[in-house]
Design an enzyme around this catalytic site. Structure first.
Site, mmCIF file in Angstrom:
data_model
loop_
_atom_site.group_PDB
_atom_site.id
_atom_site.type_symbol
_atom_site.label_atom_id
_atom_site.label_comp_id
_atom_site.label_asym_id
_atom_site.label_seq_id
_atom_site.Cartn_x
_atom_site.Cartn_y
_atom_site.Cartn_z
ATOM 1 N N CYS A 135 9.720 3.919 14.012
ATOM 2 C CA CYS A 135 9.067 2.632 13.727
ATOM 3 C C CYS A 135 9.014 1.688 14.931
ATOM 4 O O CYS A 135 7.939 1.386 15.433
ATOM 5 C CB CYS A 135 9.789 1.938 12.583
ATOM 6 S SG CYS A 135 9.726 2.890 11.073
HETATM 7 N N1 LIG Z 1 11.547 6.541 8.605
HETATM 8 C C1 LIG Z 1 11.651 5.235 8.487
HETATM 9 O O1 LIG Z 1 12.699 4.673 8.700
HETATM 10 C C2 LIG Z 1 10.478 4.369 8.075
HETATM 11 C C3 LIG Z 1 10.737 3.066 7.640
HETATM 12 C C4 LIG Z 1 9.673 2.272 7.252
HETATM 13 C C5 LIG Z 1 8.382 2.769 7.332
HETATM 14 N N2 LIG Z 1 8.155 4.039 7.771
HETATM 15 C C6 LIG Z 1 6.774 4.503 7.791
HETATM 16 O O2 LIG Z 1 6.584 5.398 6.691
HETATM 17 C C7 LIG Z 1 5.668 6.428 7.046
HETATM 18 C C8 LIG Z 1 6.305 7.787 6.831
HETATM 19 O O3 LIG Z 1 7.428 7.904 7.696
HETATM 20 P P1 LIG Z 1 8.558 8.987 7.476
HETATM 21 O O4 LIG Z 1 9.682 8.573 8.349
HETATM 22 O O5 LIG Z 1 8.833 9.201 6.037
HETATM 23 O O6 LIG Z 1 7.828 10.271 8.074
HETATM 24 P P2 LIG Z 1 8.311 11.797 7.923
HETATM 25 O O7 LIG Z 1 7.730 12.528 9.078
HETATM 26 O O8 LIG Z 1 9.785 11.859 7.686
HETATM 27 O O9 LIG Z 1 7.612 12.289 6.589
HETATM 28 C C9 LIG Z 1 6.257 12.404 6.432
HETATM 29 C C10 LIG Z 1 5.980 13.609 5.535
HETATM 30 O O10 LIG Z 1 4.574 13.643 5.283
HETATM 31 C C11 LIG Z 1 4.179 14.999 5.239
HETATM 32 N N3 LIG Z 1 2.729 15.047 5.406
HETATM 33 C C12 LIG Z 1 2.006 14.848 6.519
HETATM 34 N N4 LIG Z 1 0.689 14.939 6.233
HETATM 35 C C13 LIG Z 1 0.578 15.193 4.906
HETATM 36 C C14 LIG Z 1 -0.504 15.378 4.023
HETATM 37 N N5 LIG Z 1 -1.765 15.325 4.442
HETATM 38 N N6 LIG Z 1 -0.220 15.651 2.729
HETATM 39 C C15 LIG Z 1 1.046 15.724 2.282
HETATM 40 N N7 LIG Z 1 2.114 15.535 3.079
HETATM 41 C C16 LIG Z 1 1.885 15.276 4.372
HETATM 42 C C17 LIG Z 1 4.994 15.652 6.329
HETATM 43 O O11 LIG Z 1 5.085 17.047 6.150
HETATM 44 C C18 LIG Z 1 6.346 14.948 6.155
HETATM 45 O O12 LIG Z 1 7.206 15.637 5.281
HETATM 46 C C19 LIG Z 1 5.266 6.144 8.495
HETATM 47 O O13 LIG Z 1 4.108 5.371 8.513
HETATM 48 C C20 LIG Z 1 6.412 5.311 9.006
HETATM 49 O O14 LIG Z 1 6.024 4.465 10.073
HETATM 50 C C21 LIG Z 1 9.181 4.860 8.123
#
Ligand SMILES: NC(=O)c1ccc[n+]([C@@H]2O[C@H](COP(=O)([O-])OP(=O)(O)OC[C@H]3O[C@@H](n4cnc5c(N)ncnc54)[C@H](O)[C@@H]3O)[C@@H](O)[C@H]2O)c1
Length: 467
Positions: A300
């Site tokens: 992030c």
């Molecule tokens: N990790 C954090 O601390 C956090 C906190 C707040 C916001 N975010 C935001 O949340 C969002 C997700 O982050 P995350 O950390 O969970 O990412 P992540 O990489 O851990 O998880 C994303 C998941 O989405 C899946 N994916 C990708 N494309 C896909 C599709 N077309 N269909 C189905 N699944 C699909 C991937 O395989 C993966 O498992 C991002 O925008 C991030 O900026 C993350």
């Protein structure tokens, strides 16, 4: 099959009636650090939840009741599976059964450090064939203001269904029945504020911000999230909600850069920045403590601000704070390496050919997430300067190949007295709680501490260099 517009009535029921009860079927797309806890929360609260991910190995693990995220125990997955209210799948067809679909896919930067919305676009495309009247779609991925309206909405509207962008007053979002008549499906943005590994705030305790493309959409999302979150806050548009999330992360990024800069100045002035922060934080108002470190990490803080920088260009508006903060924070790993080189110099040693052990490779303590970790950058800089590098991290026995780094030839070395003694220096890059800093300092020849992890070490302090 694309949706046949002629077959449906444009009149859908009041959103609160559909989304405010336990019969709402929820779909969560992207079962990562954000999506998995969210899906489990909904299922725990009694809503049947289907989790979608394109990564088949994740789906297989979940179906076996196994977690792939350290701070989510297997028991949490098994309980949800046993309750029959959590169903992991990679089959998008199952979206047709979901009343609400929450999108939690990655939003990284591309090779030119510009927003990469390919995951968001691909997900919207995948939803479109199953979109039906009265369905609620919510984007949760962090992104620039305008994404929901300008990127997701046009893709979904190619189904023939409409969700017009209409102004609404945030307080009256739930009562706006007029615009319900012109809305076929609901679309909102609700930022994810998850802090992985944070034991103090559980997902449902973190207030949920909601911004709709129109009033009915905001009302629909508020009714849904109101079932599982202690507090929801509806803002006046999806763009406002998108900007709120960016403000939160930019605030952190800029303040961390500020203390990093002051740390470097304090070093020149022989003042202890950590002592300064502890003293400043006794002020009961107007000051929030941020801490210096080896640089920014995670999915992030190093990335999200640049989503806004990119969008601001459309308005010919420079985001100087973000650029400056990025510059300072990005330079921190090199600062750690320079501090190490100087400390070795004082001992008449040079960095070239020195054996260096880096402690902690995850981007922050006590988690198993490597994304954008400054430790990796430090390791690469050390190698580039001719040092021989090893690492220890209890969460990473081995390192997988990453887009920017390949340390697959290394594995986590055991932290024994003998190993510690065998290195010219130990660099504390991530301050995992599990480390015994007294033991490390006793046996290491030199400790370069980028986290103030050794603050309570009482013996051999002359070996410690804080940077
Ligand atoms: N990790 C954090 O601390 C956090 C906190 C707040 C916001 N975010 C935001 O949340 C969002 C997700 O982050 P995350 O950390 O969970 O990412 P992540 O990489 O851990 O998880 C994303 C998941 O989405 C899946 N994916 C990708 N494309 C896909 C599709 N077309 N269909 C189905 N699944 C699909 C991937 O395989 C993966 O498992 C991002 O925008 C991030 O900026 C993350």
């Amino acid at each position: 099959m694309p949706f046949d517009e002629a077959e449906v009535s444009r009149h859908v029921p009041q959103p609160a009636a559909i989304f405010g009860n336990k019969t709402t079927r929820v779909g969560v797309i992207g079962l990562g650090y954000v999506g998995l806890p969210l899906a489990l929360l909904f299922s725990r609260r009694g809503l049947v939840t289907t989790g979608f991910d394109i990564d088949a190995s994740k789906i297989e693990k979940l179906a076996r009741g196994e977690s792939y995220i350290r701070h989510i125990p297997n028991s949490a997955i098994r309980d949800s599976l046993d309750s029959q209210r959590f169903h992991p799948t990679h089959r998008y067809e199952e979206l047709r059964h979901a009343d609400a679909v929450l999108i939690c896919v990655p939003t990284p930067l591309d090779a030119h450090r510009e927003p990469d919305l390919s995951f968001v676009r691909a997900t919207a495309e995948a939803i479109r064939p199953y979109l039906r009247p009265g369905q609620l779609i919510v984007l949760e991925s962090t992104t620039y203001p305008g994404t929901t309206e300008e990127v997701v909405l046009p893709i979904l509207e190619r189904s023939g269904l409409r969700c017009p962008v209409l102004p609404y007053a945030s307080a009256s979002a739930t009562a706006d029945s007029h615009s319900t008549d012109v809305v076929d499906f609901f679309l909102a943005f609700s930022p994810e504020r998850e802090d992985p590994g944070n034991q103090q705030f559980r997902t449902h305790e973190i207030p949920k911000i909601i911004g709709g493309v129109n009033g009915p959409s905001a009302a629909a999302a508020a009714a849904l999230y109101g079932q599982v979150f202690d507090r929801t806050l509806v803002v006046s548009s999806a763009r406002t909600a998108e900007m709120t999330k960016l403000l939160e992360n930019i605030y952190r990024c800029v303040n961390i850069a500020l203390v990093n800069e002051l740390k470097m100045l304090c070093q020149h002035m022989a003042i202890d920045i950590w002592e300064v922060i502890e003293a400043a934080k006794t002020k009961p108002f107007g000051f929030t403590a941020f801490y210096p470190g080896p640089g920014l990490g995670g999915h992030c803080i190093p990335i999200d601000p640049f989503y806004l920088t990119w969008k601001a260009r459309e308005y010919d508006f420079p985001t100087r704070f973000i650029e400056l903060a990025g510059e300072i924070n990005t330079a921190m790993p090199a600062y750690v390496v320079d501090s190490l080189a100087q400390a070795l110099n004082r001992r008449k040693q040079c960095l070239q050919d020195a054996r260096i052990l880096v402690l902690g490779v995850s981007y922050k303590k006590d988690i198993d997430d490597l994304r954008e970790s400054p430790s990796l950058r430090i390791m690469r800089l050390l190698e580039q300067r001719g040092a021989s590098v090893d690492y220890n991290d209890p969460y990473f026995p081995r390192l997988h190949k990453m887009r920017e780094y390949d340390f697959t030839h290394l594995s986590s070395v055991e932290l024994t007295a003998r190993t510690l003694e065998s290195y010219d220096a130990v660099v504390i890059s991530t301050d995992h709680s599990i480390y015994d800093y007294e033991f490390i300092t006793r046996h290491a020849r030199l400790v370069v501490d980028a986290r103030n992890a050794t603050r309570n070490v009482t013996h051999h302090r002359q070996k410690i260099v804080r940077c």
